[in-house]
Design an enzyme around this catalytic site. Structure first.
Site, mmCIF file in Angstrom:
data_model
loop_
_atom_site.group_PDB
_atom_site.id
_atom_site.type_symbol
_atom_site.label_atom_id
_atom_site.label_comp_id
_atom_site.label_asym_id
_atom_site.label_seq_id
_atom_site.Cartn_x
_atom_site.Cartn_y
_atom_site.Cartn_z
ATOM 1 N N ARG A 13 1.265 -1.511 -0.119
ATOM 2 C CA ARG A 13 -0.059 -0.097 0.082
ATOM 3 C C ARG A 13 1.309 1.473 0.091
ATOM 4 N NH1 ARG A 13 -4.021 -0.760 5.194
ATOM 5 N NH2 ARG A 13 -4.442 1.331 4.406
ATOM 6 N N ASN A 387 36.805 31.208 -8.481
ATOM 7 C CA ASN A 387 37.468 29.532 -7.275
ATOM 8 C C ASN A 387 38.143 28.633 -8.369
ATOM 9 O OD1 ASN A 387 34.883 29.535 -7.217
ATOM 10 N ND2 ASN A 387 35.299 27.838 -5.212
ATOM 11 N N TYR A 388 37.528 28.433 -9.051
ATOM 12 C CA TYR A 388 37.182 26.754 -10.099
ATOM 13 C C TYR A 388 37.562 27.319 -11.646
ATOM 14 C CZ TYR A 388 35.462 22.560 -11.495
ATOM 15 O OH TYR A 388 36.031 21.163 -12.079
#
Length: 458
Positions: A13, A387-388
């Site tokens: 159920r 930052n990347y």
């Protein structure tokens, strides 16, 4: 004491591929609630009976702080058959408590009352009187009275009309002398409407053998409520959250609406904490003295120190907010963020793995990632730390008293010296010296005799 937890059911159920006992209540699987309660009773042996979704259940059990024995029930032939699977794990010299992985809210106090009533030689049943006992096993007492000795339990499908009128029901939770339990389980028959081995049939066996059958009652009906559908799960969720809210109110926390708070873990509050509507707390969250959390915030595994204000619609995860800081509205603090005292983080500002010293502020539209920011620094609107580079992440350092003009890009690794100023629109690729103005922008040019294009008629 032995504890056996029945957790083998499919839960059709629930309409889900996830095993029923792994569905979350307050952010934690149903089975985990039962395991935590069992441990609080100092169980010497703990065994979980699994079946459907066995691999997922075992994965959960493998993460438990203490080893849990398991036993497979395949096929599922009733509650008595389920307990049979645990017999090799049980110590005959101590009673066995039988619990259910889909009955999450039974309190340790109610179970202890049952254990005390049963002692070491009686069969104890946790019973409750319900206005509508439809579908549940009835407690049949001697003489048909409510105070007579228990003589047996009859399931709804097998009950007579008179027995169906009984309102005292069996929760399924029992304490049984283990040696007797093994004896009675071995004598079970499946000559009933379901063709199953009912654990409840051992009650009549106990009576026949002269073993006293006793009962205890929980403090509320919801303690024995099970989960068989998403509707029932949702109902228990609200009951559980209401109970948490009442405890917070009793501790002195001001909740603007106790019906509109969700705690999915541990919420620790100091004095004079105020929480507005629609807030969700996940994992371990600490709110210091005087903290005010406005409406519709999500706070996950975070510490909010004394006097801080969290304005509406913020998301704070695995972060520390310093004393008397002001966050939001619409701010996001990501993992690794640590803010000192009196830091202001305003609307649509995101900080990730950034440390910000006292009295600094970033009030509008900024991204600060992998950065160390000193004291009394102003971060202008539209500023980002780049930052990347697509492979590696690098760090930006902004020293004390620096001023970062709006719409600046700081291309890490880069350092802004103490007291330095970046002019608006600067793209910083080299260190900015302390105490000086650094500007990086093209010369402004006005084009004479330029005419704006005009749309040509068709």
């Amino acid at each position: 004491m032995n504890v056996v937890i029945l957790a083998a059911g499919m839960g059709k159920r629930m309409q889900s591929a996830l095993p029923k006992v792994l569905h979350p209540l307050a952010g934690k699987p149903l089975l985990s609630h039962v395991l935590d309660t069992a441990r609080s009773l100092a169980a010497s042996r703990l065994c979980v009976i699994y079946g459907h979704g066995g691999a997922a259940v075992q994965e959960l059990l493998a993460k438990q702080p203490e080893q849990v024995a398991t036993a497979l029930q395949e096929p599922q032939l009733g509650t008595g058959h389920a307990v049979m699977q645990a017999l090799p794990e049980l110590d005959d010299n101590t009673p066995t408590l039988i619990l259910y992985g889909d009955v999450p809210l039974t309190t340790a106090a109610s179970l202890q009352a049952l254990i005390d009533a049963a002692g070491g030689d009686k069969l104890g049943i946790l019973t409750v009187v319900q206005d509508d006992p439809t579908g549940l096993g009835r407690i049949v007492r001697e003489g048909g009275t409510t105070s007579g000795a228990i003589v047996r339990i009859v399931e709804q499908k097998d009950a007579s009309e008179a027995e169906r009128a009984i309102k005292e029901i069996n929760s399924g939770i029992m304490v049984v002398p283990t040696a007797r339990l093994k004896q009675w389980l071995g004598a079970l028959k499946n000559n009933n409407a379901q063709g199953e081995y009912y654990l409840t049939d051992i009650v009549a066996m106990a009576v026949a053998d002269g073993v006293p059958v006793v009962s205890a009652q929980p403090s509320a009906q919801w303690e024995v409520a099970g989960v068989n559908s998403k509707v029932q799960l949702a109902e228990l969720e609200r009951i559980h959250q209401r109970n948490i809210a009442l405890k917070l109110l009793e501790q002195g926390v001001a909740l603007m609406d106790p019906a509109r708070i969700d705690v999915r873990g541990e919420l620790i509050c100091g004095r004079d904490v105020t929480i507005d509507v629609g807030c969700v707390f996940e994992g371990k969250v600490e709110l210091g003295d005087g903290v005010r959390v406005a409406a519709h915030n999500v706070i996950v595994n975070a510490r909010i120190l004394a006097g801080a204000q969290i304005k509406p619609f913020c998301h704070i995860e695995e972060a520390v907010v310093g004393e008397v800081s002001i966050i939001g509205p619409y701010a996001r603090l990501r993992p690794g963020t640590v803010l000192a005292e009196d830091v202001h983080v305003g609307n649509f500002v995101e900080i990730k793995n950034g440390q910000v010293a006292a009295h600094s502020k970033a009030n509008h539209l900024a991204y600060i990632g992998d950065a160390t920011i000193g004291s009394r620094v102003n971060i202008g609107a539209g500023t980002i730390t780049c930052n990347y580079d697509g492979v590696n992440k690098s760090r930006t350092v902004i020293e004390d008293d620096a001023f970062i003009g709006s719409d600046s890009q700081l291309v890490a690794p880069v350092t802004v010296g103490k007291g330095a100023t970046l002019g608006a629109g600067t793209t910083l690729t080299k260190d900015a010296p302390a105490g000086k103005l650094t500007v990086s922008r093209p010369r402004q040019v006005t084009i004479e005799n330029w005419i704006r294009p005009v749309k040509k008629p068709k």
